[in-house]
Design a protein around this motif. Structure first.
Motif, PDB file in Angstrom:
ATOM      1  N   MET A  90      18.927   1.561 -11.659  1.00 14.90           N
ATOM      2  CA  MET A  90      18.520   1.691 -10.271  1.00 14.90           C
ATOM      3  C   MET A  90      19.710   2.231  -9.486  1.00 14.90           C
ATOM      4  N   SER A  91      19.526   3.357  -8.845  1.00 17.14           N
ATOM      5  CA  SER A  91      20.640   4.008  -8.176  1.00 17.14           C
ATOM      6  C   SER A  91      20.850   3.542  -6.739  1.00 17.14           C
ATOM      7  N   ASN A  92      19.861   2.885  -6.156  1.00 21.72           N
ATOM      8  CA  ASN A  92      19.949   2.518  -4.753  1.00 21.72           C
ATOM      9  C   ASN A  92      18.994   1.351  -4.481  1.00 21.72           C
ATOM     10  N   TYR A  93      19.437   0.403  -3.661  1.00 24.03           N
ATOM     11  CA  TYR A  93      18.581  -0.743  -3.341  1.00 24.03           C
ATOM     12  C   TYR A  93      17.277  -0.310  -2.677  1.00 24.03           C
ATOM     13  N   ARG A  94      17.275   0.846  -2.014  1.00 23.25           N
ATOM     14  CA  ARG A  94      16.070   1.332  -1.341  1.00 23.25           C
ATOM     15  C   ARG A  94      14.950   1.673  -2.339  1.00 23.25           C
ATOM     16  N   ASN A  95      15.325   1.867  -3.586  1.00 22.23           N
ATOM     17  CA  ASN A  95      14.333   2.154  -4.626  1.00 22.23           C
ATOM     18  C   ASN A  95      13.674   0.888  -5.176  1.00 22.23           C
ATOM     19  N   LEU A  96      14.210  -0.266  -4.843  1.00 17.54           N
ATOM     20  CA  LEU A  96      13.658  -1.526  -5.336  1.00 17.54           C
ATOM     21  C   LEU A  96      12.344  -1.849  -4.619  1.00 17.54           C
ATOM     22  N   LEU A  97      11.292  -2.078  -5.380  1.00 13.69           N
ATOM     23  CA  LEU A  97      10.000  -2.424  -4.776  1.00 13.69           C
ATOM     24  C   LEU A  97      10.081  -3.707  -3.964  1.00 13.69           C
ATOM     25  N   VAL A  98      10.888  -4.657  -4.423  1.00 13.56           N
ATOM     26  CA  VAL A  98      11.013  -5.931  -3.719  1.00 13.56           C
ATOM     27  C   VAL A  98      11.656  -5.715  -2.340  1.00 13.56           C
ATOM     28  N   TRP A  99      12.625  -4.808  -2.248  1.00 16.40           N
ATOM     29  CA  TRP A  99      13.238  -4.488  -0.954  1.00 16.40           C
ATOM     30  C   TRP A  99      12.222  -3.781  -0.056  1.00 16.40           C
ATOM     31  N   LYS A 108       8.965  -4.013  -0.124  1.00 11.74           N
ATOM     32  CA  LYS A 108       7.968  -4.999   0.311  1.00 11.74           C
ATOM     33  C   LYS A 108       8.543  -5.881   1.426  1.00 11.74           C
ATOM     34  N   ALA A 109       9.803  -6.266   1.286  1.00 14.21           N
ATOM     35  CA  ALA A 109      10.454  -7.089   2.314  1.00 14.21           C
ATOM     36  C   ALA A 109      10.571  -6.323   3.631  1.00 14.21           C
ATOM     37  N   MET A 110      10.883  -5.040   3.556  1.00 11.67           N
ATOM     38  CA  MET A 110      10.968  -4.213   4.752  1.00 11.67           C
ATOM     39  C   MET A 110       9.598  -4.097   5.428  1.00 11.67           C
ATOM     40  N   SER A 111       8.576  -3.924   4.639  1.00 15.52           N
ATOM     41  CA  SER A 111       7.216  -3.827   5.170  1.00 15.52           C
ATOM     42  C   SER A 111       6.812  -5.127   5.867  1.00 15.52           C
ATOM     43  N   LEU A 112       7.108  -6.247   5.221  1.00 16.48           N
ATOM     44  CA  LEU A 112       6.776  -7.542   5.826  1.00 16.48           C
ATOM     45  C   LEU A 112       7.532  -7.733   7.138  1.00 16.48           C
ATOM     46  N   THR A 113       8.790  -7.358   7.174  1.00  9.63           N
ATOM     47  CA  THR A 113       9.585  -7.494   8.400  1.00  9.63           C
ATOM     48  C   THR A 113       8.976  -6.668   9.534  1.00  9.63           C
ATOM     49  N   THR A 114       8.540  -5.471   9.229  1.00 10.15           N
ATOM     50  CA  THR A 114       7.909  -4.618  10.236  1.00 10.15           C
ATOM     51  C   THR A 114       6.646  -5.269  10.790  1.00 10.15           C
ATOM     52  N   ILE A 115       5.827  -5.802   9.901  1.00  9.56           N
ATOM     53  CA  ILE A 115       4.588  -6.474  10.320  1.00  9.56           C
ATOM     54  C   ILE A 115       4.902  -7.724  11.147  1.00  9.56           C
ATOM     55  N   ILE A 116       5.934  -8.445  10.750  1.00  9.44           N
ATOM     56  CA  ILE A 116       6.341  -9.649  11.495  1.00  9.44           C
ATOM     57  C   ILE A 116       6.721  -9.274  12.929  1.00  9.44           C
ATOM     58  N   TYR A 117       7.491  -8.215  13.074  1.00 12.47           N
ATOM     59  CA  TYR A 117       7.877  -7.777  14.422  1.00 12.47           C
ATOM     60  C   TYR A 117       6.652  -7.432  15.248  1.00 12.47           C
ATOM     61  N   GLN A 118       5.700  -6.739  14.659  1.00 13.00           N
ATOM     62  CA  GLN A 118       4.492  -6.381  15.386  1.00 13.00           C
ATOM     63  C   GLN A 118       3.688  -7.624  15.768  1.00 13.00           C
ATOM     64  N   SER A 119       3.596  -8.562  14.858  1.00 15.10           N
ATOM     65  CA  SER A 119       2.816  -9.782  15.118  1.00 15.10           C
ATOM     66  C   SER A 119       3.461 -10.664  16.177  1.00 15.10           C
ATOM     67  N   THR A 120       4.781 -10.733  16.190  1.00 16.59           N
ATOM     68  CA  THR A 120       5.452 -11.612  17.150  1.00 16.59           C
ATOM     69  C   THR A 120       5.543 -10.994  18.545  1.00 16.59           C
ATOM     70  N   ASN A 121       5.207  -9.722  18.674  1.00 21.16           N
ATOM     71  CA  ASN A 121       5.167  -9.099  20.004  1.00 21.16           C
ATOM     72  C   ASN A 121       4.175  -9.791  20.924  1.00 21.16           C
ATOM     73  N   GLN A 122       3.164 -10.415  20.351  1.00 20.55           N
ATOM     74  CA  GLN A 122       2.129 -11.075  21.146  1.00 20.55           C
ATOM     75  C   GLN A 122       2.499 -12.513  21.515  1.00 20.55           C
ATOM     76  N   PHE A 123       3.579 -13.043  20.981  1.00 22.94           N
ATOM     77  CA  PHE A 123       3.977 -14.412  21.301  1.00 22.94           C
ATOM     78  C   PHE A 123       4.351 -14.505  22.782  1.00 22.94           C
ATOM     79  N   PRO A 124       4.214 -15.696  23.360  1.00 17.28           N
ATOM     80  CA  PRO A 124       4.582 -15.868  24.772  1.00 17.28           C
ATOM     81  C   PRO A 124       6.039 -15.472  25.019  1.00 17.28           C
ATOM     82  N   LYS A 125       6.290 -14.883  26.170  1.00 18.90           N
ATOM     83  CA  LYS A 125       7.638 -14.408  26.506  1.00 18.90           C
ATOM     84  C   LYS A 125       8.654 -15.545  26.529  1.00 18.90           C
ATOM     85  N   GLU A 126       8.220 -16.762  26.864  1.00 19.22           N
ATOM     86  CA  GLU A 126       9.168 -17.885  26.882  1.00 19.22           C
ATOM     87  C   GLU A 126       9.652 -18.262  25.480  1.00 19.22           C
TER      88      GLU A 126
END
Length: 119
Positions: free
Chosen positions: A1-10, A12-30
């Motif tokens: 593996m020449s780069n961590y960006r080629n790792l499927l696990v990385w 998948k983790a990046m994808s989940l983080t993106t979805i988490i950010y989108q989902s938490t946008n709706q949380f109360p501002k407080e």
């Protein structure tokens, strides 16, 4: 593996983080400095530790960072459950996020086991 960006696990983790950010946008501002921040930091920690561990000199060090990743994933799963319990996340959204996190968990465990076999 020449780069961590080629790792499927990385990836998948990046994808989940993106979805988490989108989902938490709706949380109360407080919650921006509370649960929103905690969930986002836990999710960011997962791919970050995979990447950081990749750059280490030994498998032992890499495993240490992969274990940080899985610990952050468990923290994230707990926080998502809290968000569902206090109705910041709808049941269906929680179920989708939780299932994504469980898939990532299985991938991380498998990857950790593969690295252990190399030692």
């Amino acid at each position: 593996m020449s780069n961590y960006r080629n790792l499927l696990v990385w990836q998948k983790a990046m994808s989940l983080t993106t979805i988490i950010y989108q989902s938490t946008n709706q949380f109360p501002k407080e919650e921006i400095f509370g649960l929103t921040s905690q969930i986002r930091r836990a999710s960011i920690s997962i791919p970050s530790n995979i990447a950081e561990g990749y750059g280490r000199d030994s498998n032992k060090e890499y495993l240490r960072f992969l274990n940080f990743s899985i610990s952050s994933l468990f923290e994230l799963q707990t926080q998502l459950e809290i968000a569902k319990n206090i109705t910041y996340l709808k049941e269906t959204e929680f179920n989708n996020l939780y299932e994504d996190s469980r898939e990532l968990e299985r991938m991380l465990v498998s990857f950790i086991n593969k690295i252990k076999e190399r030692n």
